[in-house]
Motif scaffolding. Sequence first.
Motif, PDB file in Angstrom:
ATOM      1  N   LYS A 213      30.979  10.133  18.848  1.00 56.61           N
ATOM      2  CA  LYS A 213      32.233  10.569  19.472  1.00 56.61           C
ATOM      3  C   LYS A 213      31.959  11.472  20.673  1.00 56.61           C
ATOM      4  O   LYS A 213      32.643  11.386  21.699  1.00 56.61           O
ATOM      5  CB  LYS A 213      33.106  11.293  18.454  1.00 56.61           C
ATOM      6  CG  LYS A 213      33.707  10.382  17.390  1.00 56.61           C
ATOM      7  CD  LYS A 213      34.637  11.157  16.468  1.00 56.61           C
ATOM      8  CE  LYS A 213      35.260  10.232  15.428  1.00 56.61           C
ATOM      9  NZ  LYS A 213      36.165  10.968  14.504  1.00 56.61           N
ATOM     10  N   GLU A 214      30.961  12.333  20.535  1.00 56.48           N
ATOM     11  CA  GLU A 214      30.600  13.206  21.657  1.00 56.48           C
ATOM     12  C   GLU A 214      29.970  12.405  22.793  1.00 56.48           C
ATOM     13  O   GLU A 214      30.144  12.744  23.969  1.00 56.48           O
ATOM     14  CB  GLU A 214      29.642  14.296  21.178  1.00 56.48           C
ATOM     15  CG  GLU A 214      30.274  15.307  20.230  1.00 56.48           C
ATOM     16  CD  GLU A 214      29.315  16.424  19.869  1.00 56.48           C
ATOM     17  OE1 GLU A 214      28.365  16.670  20.643  1.00 56.48           O
ATOM     18  OE2 GLU A 214      29.506  17.046  18.804  1.00 56.48           O
ATOM     19  N   ARG A 215      29.238  11.353  22.439  1.00 55.82           N
ATOM     20  CA  ARG A 215      28.654  10.513  23.492  1.00 55.82           C
ATOM     21  C   ARG A 215      29.753   9.805  24.283  1.00 55.82           C
ATOM     22  O   ARG A 215      29.699   9.733  25.518  1.00 55.82           O
ATOM     23  CB  ARG A 215      27.698   9.480  22.877  1.00 55.82           C
ATOM     24  CG  ARG A 215      26.507  10.095  22.162  1.00 55.82           C
ATOM     25  CD  ARG A 215      25.346   9.119  22.051  1.00 55.82           C
ATOM     26  NE  ARG A 215      25.690   7.895  21.351  1.00 55.82           N
ATOM     27  CZ  ARG A 215      25.545   7.712  20.041  1.00 55.82           C
ATOM     28  NH1 ARG A 215      25.072   8.709  19.284  1.00 55.82           N
ATOM     29  NH2 ARG A 215      25.847   6.563  19.483  1.00 55.82           N
ATOM     30  N   VAL A 216      30.747   9.291  23.566  1.00 52.10           N
ATOM     31  CA  VAL A 216      31.857   8.608  24.243  1.00 52.10           C
ATOM     32  C   VAL A 216      32.628   9.579  25.124  1.00 52.10           C
ATOM     33  O   VAL A 216      32.915   9.294  26.301  1.00 52.10           O
ATOM     34  CB  VAL A 216      32.799   7.949  23.213  1.00 52.10           C
ATOM     35  CG1 VAL A 216      34.050   7.407  23.906  1.00 52.10           C
ATOM     36  CG2 VAL A 216      32.087   6.825  22.475  1.00 52.10           C
ATOM     37  N   SER A 217      32.974  10.736  24.572  1.00 52.65           N
ATOM     38  CA  SER A 217      33.730  11.718  25.358  1.00 52.65           C
ATOM     39  C   SER A 217      32.915  12.226  26.542  1.00 52.65           C
ATOM     40  O   SER A 217      33.464  12.553  27.599  1.00 52.65           O
ATOM     41  CB  SER A 217      34.157  12.888  24.466  1.00 52.65           C
ATOM     42  OG  SER A 217      33.022  13.584  23.959  1.00 52.65           O
ATOM     43  N   GLY A 218      31.588  12.279  26.358  1.00 52.56           N
ATOM     44  CA  GLY A 218      30.735  12.714  27.462  1.00 52.56           C
ATOM     45  C   GLY A 218      30.785  11.763  28.642  1.00 52.56           C
ATOM     46  O   GLY A 218      30.853  12.189  29.801  1.00 52.56           O
ATOM     47  N   PHE A 219      30.786  10.470  28.355  1.00 49.74           N
ATOM     48  CA  PHE A 219      30.839   9.494  29.441  1.00 49.74           C
ATOM     49  C   PHE A 219      32.245   9.339  30.016  1.00 49.74           C
ATOM     50  O   PHE A 219      32.414   8.727  31.069  1.00 49.74           O
ATOM     51  CB  PHE A 219      30.317   8.142  28.963  1.00 49.74           C
ATOM     52  CG  PHE A 219      28.817   8.051  28.974  1.00 49.74           C
ATOM     53  CD1 PHE A 219      28.117   8.120  30.160  1.00 49.74           C
ATOM     54  CD2 PHE A 219      28.109   7.910  27.795  1.00 49.74           C
ATOM     55  CE1 PHE A 219      26.735   8.046  30.185  1.00 49.74           C
ATOM     56  CE2 PHE A 219      26.727   7.828  27.800  1.00 49.74           C
ATOM     57  CZ  PHE A 219      26.038   7.902  28.995  1.00 49.74           C
TER      58      PHE A 219
END
Length: 218
Positions: free
Chosen positions: A197-203
């Motif tokens: 989830k953090e990877r998605v929000s990061g991008f």
Amino acid sequence: VQLSEVKPGIEVTALSFSEQFKNINVVDSNNAMEIISKIPTPAPIDEVRIINTEKEKQALKNKQKNKQPLSLSKIFITGVICLAALLILLLSLPFLLYSYYRFKALHSSIVSQKGYYSYVSAMYLLNQFGFRRDNDTPLQFANNKIDDYFQTDFSAFIQVYLKSKYSSQPISSWELKILSLFYRPFEKSVQNKIPWKERVSGFLNFYRTINYFSKPKI
């Protein structure tokens, strides 16, 4: 067409392909009556075309009537679709940039390019996940913020990369191996540490992308 349908206002055209018309000698000085007098009587006719101009006009009016003007709702829907497409493009731009850097890092055959894109891709990936270099040197950043946290060899790669970029000394076969094999395990270690989830929000964080390009890379 029945003769009863022929009425005033209907255009009638007679066509003839007879050889007799080829033998008519018409000069520029002939007026209309002189030209008509040269036409054989009776004139050979191969085809008669009857054009009902009134019907054609009515058909054209009906066609124009059936054309619906572009309504405000259609304009609004088209505008919303265009804005949505633009928004999707902007939101996907950070990931598209990373995909490009990653592809170059993994598939460049030239050592200097592979080292450069591995470095850029790693820095960009970390930036999107919230790890900024700020005022640290690349080596300080790797030693103090990255290697211990992600259990990577980023600092070793940085040293070899900087040597290949700035030093006149050739890199050794071992250093070449570090440049060539660095990125894939590094990426895996970083992604394993960051929840999806953090990877998605990061991008999806366009501000971080802007911040990355506003800072010096070395």
